[in-house]
Write a protein that holds these residues in place. Structure first.
Motif, mmCIF file in Angstrom:
data_model
loop_
_atom_site.group_PDB
_atom_site.id
_atom_site.type_symbol
_atom_site.label_atom_id
_atom_site.label_comp_id
_atom_site.label_asym_id
_atom_site.label_seq_id
_atom_site.Cartn_x
_atom_site.Cartn_y
_atom_site.Cartn_z
ATOM 1 N N ARG A 64 30.071 26.679 43.972
ATOM 2 C CA ARG A 64 29.837 26.486 45.400
ATOM 3 C C ARG A 64 28.671 27.359 45.833
ATOM 4 O O ARG A 64 28.563 28.521 45.417
ATOM 5 N N GLN A 67 28.535 31.371 46.593
ATOM 6 C CA GLN A 67 29.685 32.014 45.960
ATOM 7 C C GLN A 67 29.388 32.242 44.475
ATOM 8 O O GLN A 67 28.595 31.518 43.866
ATOM 9 N N THR A 68 30.043 33.259 43.901
ATOM 10 C CA THR A 68 29.835 33.524 42.484
ATOM 11 C C THR A 68 30.500 32.432 41.648
ATOM 12 O O THR A 68 31.593 31.952 41.977
ATOM 13 N N THR A 75 25.559 34.236 41.732
ATOM 14 C CA THR A 75 25.776 33.485 42.965
ATOM 15 C C THR A 75 25.033 32.155 42.901
ATOM 16 O O THR A 75 23.815 32.122 42.690
#
Length: 385
Positions: A64, A67-68, A75
């Motif tokens: 996503r 996000q990671t 990320t």
């Protein structure tokens, strides 16, 4: 993958020089694909990820935006776009562009032989609006800038070798690329309402340092023989699409995919899928939503495209009803999947794992409709071979 349309076009190829422009009447060419029942059957109810799939198929979220990536410290980028897969020992790599301007670039995710994520990292940075691109036979990724006088960057999916800007491929509003190892050329699409279809002939196959950029020249219809002409100034000081008299215009070039002497490419302005028969040097329509008979066109908003070993084309929608549709070798078009609840997004980056059992793609703006809401997915199931 010997599609029926390729065989038909090859059969008339020998007469092209004699008939010349008369072939542009279209009588020698079959009608574009029509709706029908797809090889995987009807779509089911939305699953936990909001994806409608045929029976036997499952999905998972790979990454996503913002996000990671699971199991890593990396990320994931915003606005995920064009992508491709690469064999990596017993596993594989999926690369994905970022259609952000500035600071677009490309990221990659590594998978084990079992499909577990083992790493994620950046392979291209500080570029502009990297939309689609293409995989080379020597296992690099061509990342294309979709901006005026944009560049093509050759990148290393493993992230070991620094990316290189390939000026010889021309400066224009690049969209996608596809390599033809038989004729040793790279096909290129242009995302302009009056854009062109190009090919690049490297001086040495396997090196994109130098070569000749050419543009397709053809009649005004939708099928017939074509020729190629060199673009005098690939730097684009004068727009490349305006340098050659008779260059054929295409309304918003998008995805591009090559297999077995045929290059398929899409144009979003008129919802068409074109096919260029490289052996016969002819083009024709593989799909046109305005020519669908007996019902509603299942495929609209044509965009990125890829193919499977079975000869099926998988075409992602930018808008439409957020589907990936397939076009079979028998010229049947049908939905393969649909994403619910993301009508302000588009589907991008379809690519198969090396063994053909997993399909990767992204929803560029996800449920939020923002570039920061991108979601990258994997679908696993009984894809036919």
């Amino acid at each position: 993958m010997e599609r029926r349309t390729f065989l038909r076009a090859a059969a008339i190829g020998g007469s092209s020089a004699v008939l010349g422009g008369t072939l542009w009447r279209g009588a020698a060419y079959a009608a574009p694909a029509q709706p029908g029942t797809g090889p995987y059957g009807a779509l089911g109810a939305p699953n936990a990820n909001g994806i409608r799939l045929p029976g036997g198929f499952t999905s998972r979220v790979i990454a996503r935006s913002g996000q990671t990536v699971s199991g890593t410290s990396y990320t994931w980028h915003n606005a995920p776009d064009g992508g491709a897969c690469y064999a990596d020992g017993t596993g594989w790599i999926y690369v994905s562009n970022s259609e952000i301007n500035p600071s677009g670039g490309t990221s990659a995710v590594k998978f084990s032989t079992a499909g577990a994520i083992t790493g994620a990292y950046r392979i291209l940075s500080s570029t502009r609006q990297n939309c689609a691109g293409g995989k080379t036979p020597w296992n690099t990724w061509l990342s294309c800038e979709e901006v005026d006088r944009g560049y093509v960057y050759e990148t290393d999916p493993w992230g070991v070798t620094a990316a290189v800007r390939r000026d010889a491929l021309g400066r224009f509003k690049h969209e996608a690329a596809a390599a033809d190892p038989v004729r040793q050329v790279i096909y290129l699409t242009e995302d302009e309402t009056n854009g062109c279809f190009y090919r690049f002939r490297p001086t040495t196959w396997g090196s994109l340092t130098s070569g000749t950029l050419e543009v397709l020249v053809a009649g005004t219809g939708t099928s017939g023989p074509v020729t190629w002409a060199a673009v005098p100034d690939p730097t684009g000081a004068t727009a490349t699409r305006n340098q050659v008299s008779g260059a054929k215009r295409f309304n918003g070039g998008e995805g591009c995919h090559y297999a077995d002497n045929t290059c398929w490419f899409t144009t979003k302005g008129d919802n068409r899928v074109w096919q260029y028969n490289a052996a016969a040097q002819t083009i024709e329509l593989a799909y046109d939503d305005s020519l669908v008979t007996g019902g509603t066109a299942p495929l609209t908003g044509v965009d990125n495209v890829t193919g499977s070993s079975s000869g099926d084309l998988f075409v992602a929608e930018d808008g439409g009803n957020m589907e990936i549709c397939l076009i079979t070798p028998d010229d049947v078009v049908a939905p393969f999947l649909r994403i619910d609840g993301q009508s302000s997004s588009e589907i991008t980056g379809p690519a198969f794992s090396p063994d053909g059992t997993r399909l990767y793609f992204s929803s560029q703006r996800g449920t939020s409709g923002s570039s920061s809401g991108g979601i990258t997915y994997e679908v696993t199931g009984p894809f036919r071979s």
